[in-house]
Motif scaffolding. Structure first.
Motif, PDB file in Angstrom:
ATOM      1  N   LEU A  20       0.830  -1.202   0.000  1.00 31.24           N
ATOM      2  CA  LEU A  20       0.000   0.000   0.000  1.00 31.24           C
ATOM      3  C   LEU A  20       0.866   1.254   0.000  1.00 31.24           C
ATOM      4  O   LEU A  20       0.620   2.193  -0.762  1.00 31.24           O
ATOM      5  CB  LEU A  20      -0.928   0.006   1.214  1.00 31.24           C
ATOM      6  CG  LEU A  20      -1.771   1.264   1.376  1.00 31.24           C
ATOM      7  CD1 LEU A  20      -2.756   1.412   0.218  1.00 31.24           C
ATOM      8  CD2 LEU A  20      -2.504   1.252   2.704  1.00 31.24           C
ATOM      9  N   LYS A  21       1.884   1.277   0.840  1.00 31.71           N
ATOM     10  CA  LYS A  21       2.756   2.452   0.906  1.00 31.71           C
ATOM     11  C   LYS A  21       3.440   2.715  -0.435  1.00 31.71           C
ATOM     12  O   LYS A  21       3.544   3.865  -0.867  1.00 31.71           O
ATOM     13  CB  LYS A  21       3.783   2.271   2.027  1.00 31.71           C
ATOM     14  CG  LYS A  21       3.160   2.405   3.408  1.00 31.71           C
ATOM     15  CD  LYS A  21       4.099   2.003   4.514  1.00 31.71           C
ATOM     16  CE  LYS A  21       5.250   2.959   4.651  1.00 31.71           C
ATOM     17  NZ  LYS A  21       6.112   2.657   5.797  1.00 31.71           N
ATOM     18  N   LEU A  22       3.862   1.661  -1.102  1.00 28.48           N
ATOM     19  CA  LEU A  22       4.486   1.834  -2.415  1.00 28.48           C
ATOM     20  C   LEU A  22       3.488   2.364  -3.438  1.00 28.48           C
ATOM     21  O   LEU A  22       3.804   3.277  -4.211  1.00 28.48           O
ATOM     22  CB  LEU A  22       5.082   0.509  -2.895  1.00 28.48           C
ATOM     23  CG  LEU A  22       6.309   0.016  -2.139  1.00 28.48           C
ATOM     24  CD1 LEU A  22       6.681  -1.394  -2.590  1.00 28.48           C
ATOM     25  CD2 LEU A  22       7.476   0.966  -2.338  1.00 28.48           C
ATOM     26  N   GLN A  23       2.281   1.804  -3.428  1.00 32.68           N
ATOM     27  CA  GLN A  23       1.232   2.274  -4.343  1.00 32.68           C
ATOM     28  C   GLN A  23       0.912   3.734  -4.082  1.00 32.68           C
ATOM     29  O   GLN A  23       0.809   4.536  -5.015  1.00 32.68           O
ATOM     30  CB  GLN A  23      -0.054   1.472  -4.147  1.00 32.68           C
ATOM     31  CG  GLN A  23      -0.111   0.171  -4.849  1.00 32.68           C
ATOM     32  CD  GLN A  23      -1.476  -0.472  -4.609  1.00 32.68           C
ATOM     33  OE1 GLN A  23      -1.943  -0.570  -3.474  1.00 32.68           O
ATOM     34  NE2 GLN A  23      -2.101  -0.897  -5.676  1.00 32.68           N
ATOM     35  N   LEU A  24       0.727   4.073  -2.817  1.00 32.94           N
ATOM     36  CA  LEU A  24       0.365   5.450  -2.469  1.00 32.94           C
ATOM     37  C   LEU A  24       1.495   6.423  -2.801  1.00 32.94           C
ATOM     38  O   LEU A  24       1.239   7.545  -3.244  1.00 32.94           O
ATOM     39  CB  LEU A  24       0.008   5.549  -0.984  1.00 32.94           C
ATOM     40  CG  LEU A  24      -1.251   4.819  -0.561  1.00 32.94           C
ATOM     41  CD1 LEU A  24      -1.440   4.908   0.956  1.00 32.94           C
ATOM     42  CD2 LEU A  24      -2.468   5.346  -1.290  1.00 32.94           C
ATOM     43  N   ALA A  25       2.718   6.003  -2.592  1.00 28.94           N
ATOM     44  CA  ALA A  25       3.851   6.865  -2.911  1.00 28.94           C
ATOM     45  C   ALA A  25       3.899   7.149  -4.412  1.00 28.94           C
ATOM     46  O   ALA A  25       4.190   8.276  -4.829  1.00 28.94           O
ATOM     47  CB  ALA A  25       5.159   6.221  -2.446  1.00 28.94           C
ATOM     48  N   ASN A  26       3.599   6.140  -5.210  1.00 28.26           N
ATOM     49  CA  ASN A  26       3.611   6.325  -6.663  1.00 28.26           C
ATOM     50  C   ASN A  26       2.436   7.166  -7.151  1.00 28.26           C
ATOM     51  O   ASN A  26       2.583   7.969  -8.065  1.00 28.26           O
ATOM     52  CB  ASN A  26       3.607   4.979  -7.383  1.00 28.26           C
ATOM     53  CG  ASN A  26       4.946   4.301  -7.313  1.00 28.26           C
ATOM     54  OD1 ASN A  26       5.985   4.945  -7.305  1.00 28.26           O
ATOM     55  ND2 ASN A  26       4.931   2.980  -7.251  1.00 28.26           N
ATOM     56  N   SER A  27       1.271   6.980  -6.547  1.00 35.31           N
ATOM     57  CA  SER A  27       0.091   7.695  -7.034  1.00 35.31           C
ATOM     58  C   SER A  27      -0.075   9.077  -6.414  1.00 35.31           C
ATOM     59  O   SER A  27      -0.860   9.881  -6.910  1.00 35.31           O
ATOM     60  CB  SER A  27      -1.172   6.868  -6.788  1.00 35.31           C
ATOM     61  OG  SER A  27      -1.395   6.685  -5.410  1.00 35.31           O
ATOM     62  N   LYS A  32       1.559  14.789  -0.290  1.00 36.36           N
ATOM     63  CA  LYS A  32       1.854  13.996   0.905  1.00 36.36           C
ATOM     64  C   LYS A  32       0.651  13.897   1.837  1.00 36.36           C
ATOM     65  O   LYS A  32       0.513  12.936   2.571  1.00 36.36           O
ATOM     66  CB  LYS A  32       3.067  14.550   1.641  1.00 36.36           C
ATOM     67  CG  LYS A  32       2.879  15.923   2.228  1.00 36.36           C
ATOM     68  CD  LYS A  32       4.141  16.411   2.889  1.00 36.36           C
ATOM     69  CE  LYS A  32       3.945  17.815   3.440  1.00 36.36           C
ATOM     70  NZ  LYS A  32       5.144  18.324   4.056  1.00 36.36           N
ATOM     71  N   HIS A  33      -0.244  14.872   1.786  1.00 39.01           N
ATOM     72  CA  HIS A  33      -1.424  14.835   2.643  1.00 39.01           C
ATOM     73  C   HIS A  33      -2.394  13.732   2.192  1.00 39.01           C
ATOM     74  O   HIS A  33      -2.950  13.013   3.023  1.00 39.01           O
ATOM     75  CB  HIS A  33      -2.122  16.190   2.666  1.00 39.01           C
ATOM     76  CG  HIS A  33      -1.263  17.266   3.239  1.00 39.01           C
ATOM     77  ND1 HIS A  33      -0.917  17.314   4.576  1.00 39.01           N
ATOM     78  CD2 HIS A  33      -0.643  18.326   2.660  1.00 39.01           C
ATOM     79  CE1 HIS A  33      -0.137  18.346   4.793  1.00 39.01           C
ATOM     80  NE2 HIS A  33       0.049  18.982   3.639  1.00 39.01           N
ATOM     81  N   ALA A  36      -0.959  10.422   3.226  1.00 38.81           N
ATOM     82  CA  ALA A  36      -1.161  10.178   4.655  1.00 38.81           C
ATOM     83  C   ALA A  36      -2.620   9.814   4.952  1.00 38.81           C
ATOM     84  O   ALA A  36      -2.878   8.898   5.741  1.00 38.81           O
ATOM     85  CB  ALA A  36      -0.748  11.401   5.457  1.00 38.81           C
ATOM     86  N   GLU A  37      -3.553  10.503   4.328  1.00 37.29           N
ATOM     87  CA  GLU A  37      -4.971  10.205   4.541  1.00 37.29           C
ATOM     88  C   GLU A  37      -5.301   8.779   4.134  1.00 37.29           C
ATOM     89  O   GLU A  37      -5.982   8.060   4.869  1.00 37.29           O
ATOM     90  CB  GLU A  37      -5.851  11.160   3.735  1.00 37.29           C
ATOM     91  CG  GLU A  37      -5.915  12.557   4.277  1.00 37.29           C
ATOM     92  CD  GLU A  37      -6.696  13.495   3.365  1.00 37.29           C
ATOM     93  OE1 GLU A  37      -7.431  13.009   2.481  1.00 37.29           O
ATOM     94  OE2 GLU A  37      -6.544  14.710   3.538  1.00 37.29           O
ATOM     95  N   GLU A  38      -4.831   8.382   2.983  1.00 43.81           N
ATOM     96  CA  GLU A  38      -5.136   7.038   2.490  1.00 43.81           C
ATOM     97  C   GLU A  38      -4.438   5.966   3.314  1.00 43.81           C
ATOM     98  O   GLU A  38      -4.985   4.890   3.546  1.00 43.81           O
ATOM     99  CB  GLU A  38      -4.791   6.937   1.013  1.00 43.81           C
ATOM    100  CG  GLU A  38      -5.703   7.803   0.160  1.00 43.81           C
ATOM    101  CD  GLU A  38      -5.406   7.736  -1.317  1.00 43.81           C
ATOM    102  OE1 GLU A  38      -4.636   6.863  -1.749  1.00 43.81           O
ATOM    103  OE2 GLU A  38      -5.953   8.576  -2.051  1.00 43.81           O
ATOM    104  N   LYS A  39      -3.250   6.241   3.776  1.00 42.59           N
ATOM    105  CA  LYS A  39      -2.541   5.285   4.624  1.00 42.59           C
ATOM    106  C   LYS A  39      -3.215   5.181   5.996  1.00 42.59           C
ATOM    107  O   LYS A  39      -3.301   4.101   6.573  1.00 42.59           O
ATOM    108  CB  LYS A  39      -1.082   5.690   4.778  1.00 42.59           C
ATOM    109  CG  LYS A  39      -0.236   4.627   5.481  1.00 42.59           C
ATOM    110  CD  LYS A  39       1.212   5.006   5.527  1.00 42.59           C
ATOM    111  CE  LYS A  39       1.412   5.906   6.710  1.00 42.59           C
ATOM    112  NZ  LYS A  39       2.792   6.141   7.080  1.00 42.59           N
ATOM    113  N   THR A  40      -3.728   6.290   6.482  1.00 41.55           N
ATOM    114  CA  THR A  40      -4.394   6.313   7.781  1.00 41.55           C
ATOM    115  C   THR A  40      -5.595   5.386   7.810  1.00 41.55           C
ATOM    116  O   THR A  40      -5.843   4.702   8.812  1.00 41.55           O
ATOM    117  CB  THR A  40      -4.805   7.752   8.150  1.00 41.55           C
ATOM    118  OG1 THR A  40      -3.622   8.543   8.246  1.00 41.55           O
ATOM    119  CG2 THR A  40      -5.562   7.802   9.459  1.00 41.55           C
TER     120      THR A  40
END
Length: 50
Positions: A20-27, A32-33, A36-40
């Motif tokens: 998930l972190k890799l996907q979110l970092a790419n998308s 960054k907010h 963070a929201e999606e990771k939360t």
């Protein structure tokens, strides 16, 4: 039990978190907010089950 400790003993969830972190970092490279929201949401779902 803390989130970190839970991930240390639960390999499946740890891998999901890593992916998930890799996907979110790419998308969300420039937001960054949103990252963070999606990771939360993922973290909250884990904490509810601990």
């Amino acid at each position: 039990m803390s989130f970190r400790d839970y991930l240390r003993i639960n390999e499946k969830q740890r891998r999901e978190c890593e992916n998930l972190k890799l996907q979110l970092a790419n998308s969300n490279k420039n937001d960054k907010h949103k990252y963070a929201e999606e990771k939360t949401e993922f973290v909250k779902s884990i904490l509810e089950g601990i």
